[in-house]
Design a protein around this motif. Sequence first.
Motif, PDB file in Angstrom:
ATOM      1  N   MET A   1      50.053  31.210  70.354  1.00 52.94           N
ATOM      2  CA  MET A   1      48.832  30.529  70.796  1.00 52.94           C
ATOM      3  C   MET A   1      49.151  29.575  71.936  1.00 52.94           C
ATOM      4  SD  MET A   1      46.706  29.712  67.331  1.00 52.94           S
ATOM      5  CE  MET A   1      47.863  30.250  66.075  1.00 52.94           C
ATOM      6  N   LYS A   2      48.373  29.701  72.992  1.00 55.61           N
ATOM      7  CA  LYS A   2      48.607  28.827  74.144  1.00 55.61           C
ATOM      8  C   LYS A   2      47.393  27.962  74.394  1.00 55.61           C
ATOM      9  CE  LYS A   2      51.583  31.948  76.581  1.00 55.61           C
ATOM     10  NZ  LYS A   2      51.468  33.100  77.491  1.00 55.61           N
ATOM     11  N   TYR A   3      47.649  26.733  74.813  1.00 55.72           N
ATOM     12  CA  TYR A   3      46.545  25.836  75.113  1.00 55.72           C
ATOM     13  C   TYR A   3      46.208  25.940  76.597  1.00 55.72           C
ATOM     14  CZ  TYR A   3      43.607  21.732  74.271  1.00 55.72           C
ATOM     15  OH  TYR A   3      42.553  20.876  74.145  1.00 55.72           O
ATOM     16  N   LEU A   4      45.365  25.058  77.096  1.00 54.25           N
ATOM     17  CA  LEU A   4      44.838  25.132  78.458  1.00 54.25           C
ATOM     18  C   LEU A   4      45.930  25.340  79.519  1.00 54.25           C
ATOM     19  CD1 LEU A   4      42.207  22.236  78.415  1.00 54.25           C
ATOM     20  CD2 LEU A   4      42.004  24.559  77.523  1.00 54.25           C
ATOM     21  N   LYS A   5      45.529  26.031  80.575  1.00 54.12           N
ATOM     22  CA  LYS A   5      46.469  26.309  81.672  1.00 54.12           C
ATOM     23  C   LYS A   5      46.678  25.066  82.537  1.00 54.12           C
ATOM     24  CE  LYS A   5      45.987  31.172  82.545  1.00 54.12           C
ATOM     25  NZ  LYS A   5      44.889  32.060  82.746  1.00 54.12           N
ATOM     26  N   ASN A   6      47.906  24.888  82.967  1.00 53.76           N
ATOM     27  CA  ASN A   6      48.230  23.864  83.967  1.00 53.76           C
ATOM     28  C   ASN A   6      47.741  22.460  83.639  1.00 53.76           C
ATOM     29  OD1 ASN A   6      49.357  25.887  85.576  1.00 53.76           O
ATOM     30  ND2 ASN A   6      47.356  26.374  86.448  1.00 53.76           N
ATOM     31  N   VAL A   7      47.812  22.058  82.394  1.00 58.59           N
ATOM     32  CA  VAL A   7      47.435  20.676  82.093  1.00 58.59           C
ATOM     33  C   VAL A   7      48.624  19.835  81.641  1.00 58.59           C
ATOM     34  CG1 VAL A   7      44.998  21.076  81.547  1.00 58.59           C
ATOM     35  CG2 VAL A   7      46.711  21.248  79.742  1.00 58.59           C
ATOM     36  N   ALA A   8      49.563  20.460  80.957  1.00 57.64           N
ATOM     37  CA  ALA A   8      50.679  19.698  80.392  1.00 57.64           C
ATOM     38  C   ALA A   8      51.493  19.042  81.512  1.00 57.64           C
ATOM     39  CB  ALA A   8      51.572  20.607  79.562  1.00 57.64           C
ATOM     40  N   GLN A   9      51.777  17.759  81.334  1.00 60.17           N
ATOM     41  CA  GLN A   9      52.540  17.030  82.343  1.00 60.17           C
ATOM     42  C   GLN A   9      53.977  16.887  81.860  1.00 60.17           C
ATOM     43  OE1 GLN A   9      50.467  13.449  83.602  1.00 60.17           O
ATOM     44  NE2 GLN A   9      48.498  14.475  83.391  1.00 60.17           N
ATOM     45  N   LEU A  10      54.797  17.784  82.364  1.00 54.81           N
ATOM     46  CA  LEU A  10      56.208  17.843  81.966  1.00 54.81           C
ATOM     47  C   LEU A  10      57.032  18.140  83.211  1.00 54.81           C
ATOM     48  CD1 LEU A  10      58.622  18.432  79.923  1.00 54.81           C
ATOM     49  CD2 LEU A  10      57.768  20.769  79.877  1.00 54.81           C
ATOM     50  N   GLU A  11      57.959  17.252  83.515  1.00 54.31           N
ATOM     51  CA  GLU A  11      58.791  17.444  84.700  1.00 54.31           C
ATOM     52  C   GLU A  11      60.272  17.405  84.332  1.00 54.31           C
ATOM     53  OE1 GLU A  11      57.551  18.347  87.503  1.00 54.31           O
ATOM     54  OE2 GLU A  11      55.474  18.011  86.833  1.00 54.31           O
ATOM     55  N   LEU A  12      61.017  18.283  84.929  1.00 56.04           N
ATOM     56  CA  LEU A  12      62.458  18.332  84.699  1.00 56.04           C
ATOM     57  C   LEU A  12      63.184  18.075  86.015  1.00 56.04           C
ATOM     58  CD1 LEU A  12      65.058  19.223  83.115  1.00 56.04           C
ATOM     59  CD2 LEU A  12      64.458  21.561  83.711  1.00 56.04           C
ATOM     60  N   ASP A  13      64.034  17.059  86.008  1.00 58.46           N
ATOM     61  CA  ASP A  13      64.814  16.723  87.191  1.00 58.46           C
ATOM     62  C   ASP A  13      66.155  17.463  87.103  1.00 58.46           C
ATOM     63  OD1 ASP A  13      66.320  15.642  89.195  1.00 58.46           O
ATOM     64  OD2 ASP A  13      65.686  13.565  88.821  1.00 58.46           O
ATOM     65  N   SER A  14      66.223  18.556  87.823  1.00 60.76           N
ATOM     66  CA  SER A  14      67.405  19.426  87.716  1.00 60.76           C
ATOM     67  C   SER A  14      68.681  18.731  88.177  1.00 60.76           C
ATOM     68  CB  SER A  14      67.207  20.700  88.539  1.00 60.76           C
ATOM     69  OG  SER A  14      66.010  21.309  88.187  1.00 60.76           O
ATOM     70  N   ASP A  15      68.532  17.758  89.067  1.00 59.12           N
ATOM     71  CA  ASP A  15      69.714  17.050  89.560  1.00 59.12           C
ATOM     72  C   ASP A  15      70.393  16.240  88.464  1.00 59.12           C
ATOM     73  OD1 ASP A  15      69.249  18.069  92.042  1.00 59.12           O
ATOM     74  OD2 ASP A  15      68.117  16.318  92.754  1.00 59.12           O
ATOM     75  N   LYS A  16      69.545  15.735  87.538  1.00 58.82           N
ATOM     76  CA  LYS A  16      70.116  14.919  86.468  1.00 58.82           C
ATOM     77  C   LYS A  16      70.583  15.775  85.287  1.00 58.82           C
ATOM     78  CE  LYS A  16      67.448  10.689  87.312  1.00 58.82           C
ATOM     79  NZ  LYS A  16      66.250   9.956  86.841  1.00 58.82           N
ATOM     80  N   CYS A  17      70.057  16.976  85.195  1.00 59.90           N
ATOM     81  CA  CYS A  17      70.348  17.829  84.042  1.00 59.90           C
ATOM     82  C   CYS A  17      71.798  18.293  84.039  1.00 59.90           C
ATOM     83  CB  CYS A  17      69.424  19.047  84.050  1.00 59.90           C
ATOM     84  SG  CYS A  17      69.757  20.198  82.697  1.00 59.90           S
ATOM     85  N   THR A  18      72.421  18.179  82.862  1.00 64.10           N
ATOM     86  CA  THR A  18      73.809  18.620  82.736  1.00 64.10           C
ATOM     87  C   THR A  18      73.907  19.910  81.921  1.00 64.10           C
ATOM     88  OG1 THR A  18      74.151  17.396  80.694  1.00 64.10           O
ATOM     89  CG2 THR A  18      74.599  16.220  82.759  1.00 64.10           C
ATOM     90  N   GLY A  19      72.756  20.369  81.472  1.00 59.76           N
ATOM     91  CA  GLY A  19      72.753  21.592  80.681  1.00 59.76           C
ATOM     92  C   GLY A  19      73.269  21.411  79.274  1.00 59.76           C
ATOM     93  N   CYS A  20      73.123  20.193  78.744  1.00 60.07           N
ATOM     94  CA  CYS A  20      73.663  19.911  77.404  1.00 60.07           C
ATOM     95  C   CYS A  20      72.889  20.653  76.313  1.00 60.07           C
ATOM     96  CB  CYS A  20      73.662  18.416  77.117  1.00 60.07           C
ATOM     97  SG  CYS A  20      72.029  17.708  76.787  1.00 60.07           S
ATOM     98  N   GLY A  21      71.633  21.000  76.610  1.00 63.47           N
ATOM     99  CA  GLY A  21      70.879  21.817  75.660  1.00 63.47           C
ATOM    100  C   GLY A  21      70.116  21.038  74.607  1.00 63.47           C
ATOM    101  N   MET A  22      70.108  19.714  74.728  1.00 63.28           N
ATOM    102  CA  MET A  22      69.386  18.909  73.740  1.00 63.28           C
ATOM    103  C   MET A  22      67.892  19.229  73.762  1.00 63.28           C
ATOM    104  SD  MET A  22      70.454  16.969  71.446  1.00 63.28           S
ATOM    105  CE  MET A  22      69.690  15.960  70.186  1.00 63.28           C
ATOM    106  N   CYS A  23      67.320  19.457  74.929  1.00 65.04           N
ATOM    107  CA  CYS A  23      65.890  19.765  75.028  1.00 65.04           C
ATOM    108  C   CYS A  23      65.568  21.083  74.324  1.00 65.04           C
ATOM    109  CB  CYS A  23      65.437  19.801  76.486  1.00 65.04           C
ATOM    110  SG  CYS A  23      66.444  20.847  77.557  1.00 65.04           S
ATOM    111  N   VAL A  24      66.466  22.045  74.482  1.00 61.27           N
ATOM    112  CA  VAL A  24      66.285  23.330  73.798  1.00 61.27           C
ATOM    113  C   VAL A  24      66.302  23.097  72.287  1.00 61.27           C
ATOM    114  CG1 VAL A  24      67.227  25.655  73.487  1.00 61.27           C
ATOM    115  CG2 VAL A  24      67.470  24.500  75.687  1.00 61.27           C
ATOM    116  N   GLU A  25      67.184  22.177  71.875  1.00 64.66           N
ATOM    117  CA  GLU A  25      67.354  21.885  70.456  1.00 64.66           C
ATOM    118  C   GLU A  25      66.089  21.270  69.843  1.00 64.66           C
ATOM    119  OE1 GLU A  25      69.992  22.806  68.764  1.00 64.66           O
ATOM    120  OE2 GLU A  25      69.161  21.959  66.907  1.00 64.66           O
ATOM    121  N   VAL A  26      65.461  20.333  70.559  1.00 64.16           N
ATOM    122  CA  VAL A  26      64.367  19.576  69.931  1.00 64.16           C
ATOM    123  C   VAL A  26      62.963  20.120  70.200  1.00 64.16           C
ATOM    124  CG1 VAL A  26      65.664  17.423  69.861  1.00 64.16           C
ATOM    125  CG2 VAL A  26      64.195  17.908  71.835  1.00 64.16           C
ATOM    126  N   CYS A  27      62.782  20.927  71.237  1.00 67.57           N
ATOM    127  CA  CYS A  27      61.429  21.379  71.581  1.00 67.57           C
ATOM    128  C   CYS A  27      60.848  22.276  70.487  1.00 67.57           C
ATOM    129  CB  CYS A  27      61.433  22.137  72.904  1.00 67.57           C
ATOM    130  SG  CYS A  27      59.790  22.764  73.318  1.00 67.57           S
TER     131      CYS A  27
END
Lengths: 95, 337
Positions: A1-27
């Motif tokens: 089930m998906k909610y409204l298109k293009n409303v969620a405000q979520l930004e990822l700063d790839s420069d800061k990301c180290t690929g630790c995978g914590m976001c994958v773990e908790v989402c």
Amino acid sequence: MKYLKNVAQLELDSDKCTGCGMCVEVCPHAVFIIENKIAIITERDLCMECGACQINCPFNALNVRKGVGCASAVIKGKLTGSEPSCGCSDTSNCC
Amino acid sequence: MGNCNCQSKKPNSVNKNNAVKVSTEMSIMDVIGSWKSRWNIGRMNYKVNPGLYITGEPDSDSEVFISSNYKMSFDILRKNLKGINAWIIVLDTAGINVWCAAGKGTFGTDELIRMIDKTSIKDCIDHKRIIVPHLGAPGISAHEVKKQSGLNVIYGPVKASDIKEFLKNNLKTTDKMKKVTFTLFERLILTPTEFVLSLKYSPLFLILLFLIDIIIGKNGLEVFYKDILIFFGTLFFGTILFPVLLPFLPFRSFALKGWILGLIYITSINLIVFNSVHGNYVHMLTAPILTSFLAYNFTGSSTYTSLSGVEKELKISLPLYGLSILSGVVVLLINFF
């Protein structure tokens, strides 16, 4: 089930990301995957803005407009001029 | 009630708080309690005391589970710890379930740190792991907990029923354990609360309907009886059928899905009761608004709606609601004069 298109405000700063995978773990909606040692957002429309990724990212690479996707909270917030806050206590699914 | 047996294993323990031993079996009172809660009877005051609890006979190698003090959350956890020796730290979330409380921040880093200190759990264990429910993650900052307490937060499964598998899997959650679902059963179980809550405002609506029908109609009372039926039908569609049909209704907006369901409902009623497609225009204009609003309200119980989306829905639907109700009033007045 998906909610409204293009409303969620979520930004990822790839420069800061180290690929630790914590976001994958908790989402709770599997929004992220790790590819080439860096996190990427697969589908932003799946994001419910719970804020788990942001608060658990040790490198401040994520920015979410954290809040409850709850109508009564939004209405109450509008009526009282305060931030939408959940006022209920249902089982696992409330607010 | 039992003693925190870590005291015997570690003689220098500073833990003076006796852990409370809990059963992993649900008593008849627990079953009745959760049933009452589902029907919204005393739901806001269904709590356990924050503190340290144990299941079985935990030792210094046993896992530590974190829970909220909403009794249903706690009960579901202990029920799934059958045959497992474990520590449970119950945080003070004001009787709110883990996910809601994590959203509010009451199931949060500060409260967790406070309870880690208060229960002296570190004196009970030789390892440094605490298992936080997956849906507690919006409130807990794992690296912050590590920094302040030295303990490693491990996020467990979304559902307590996966705990045994999670333990077998060396404390690793599989993709399936991490994902929030919203199955037919999960939606269905919410409907009694939704329905009972919607009844709260019913007297107001019924008085309004009564006044309108008496003032306007020649057979006021007869019309009122029909209106009562239609009104409760609308509540039924909005709070019970809507959650059931959620994934099958077109469009993504809850308000729009609900409006369509309401339109289907009122059209069917018109065909069956009034033998015409449009029937009563006032019903056509107002009943779908009510189902739409009830559906919109269900965003609060859903597991995938976002604040930005819920705000957007309100912004779009509120003027349309107003317009539709206004048109209904105009039709009423035209009929009257």
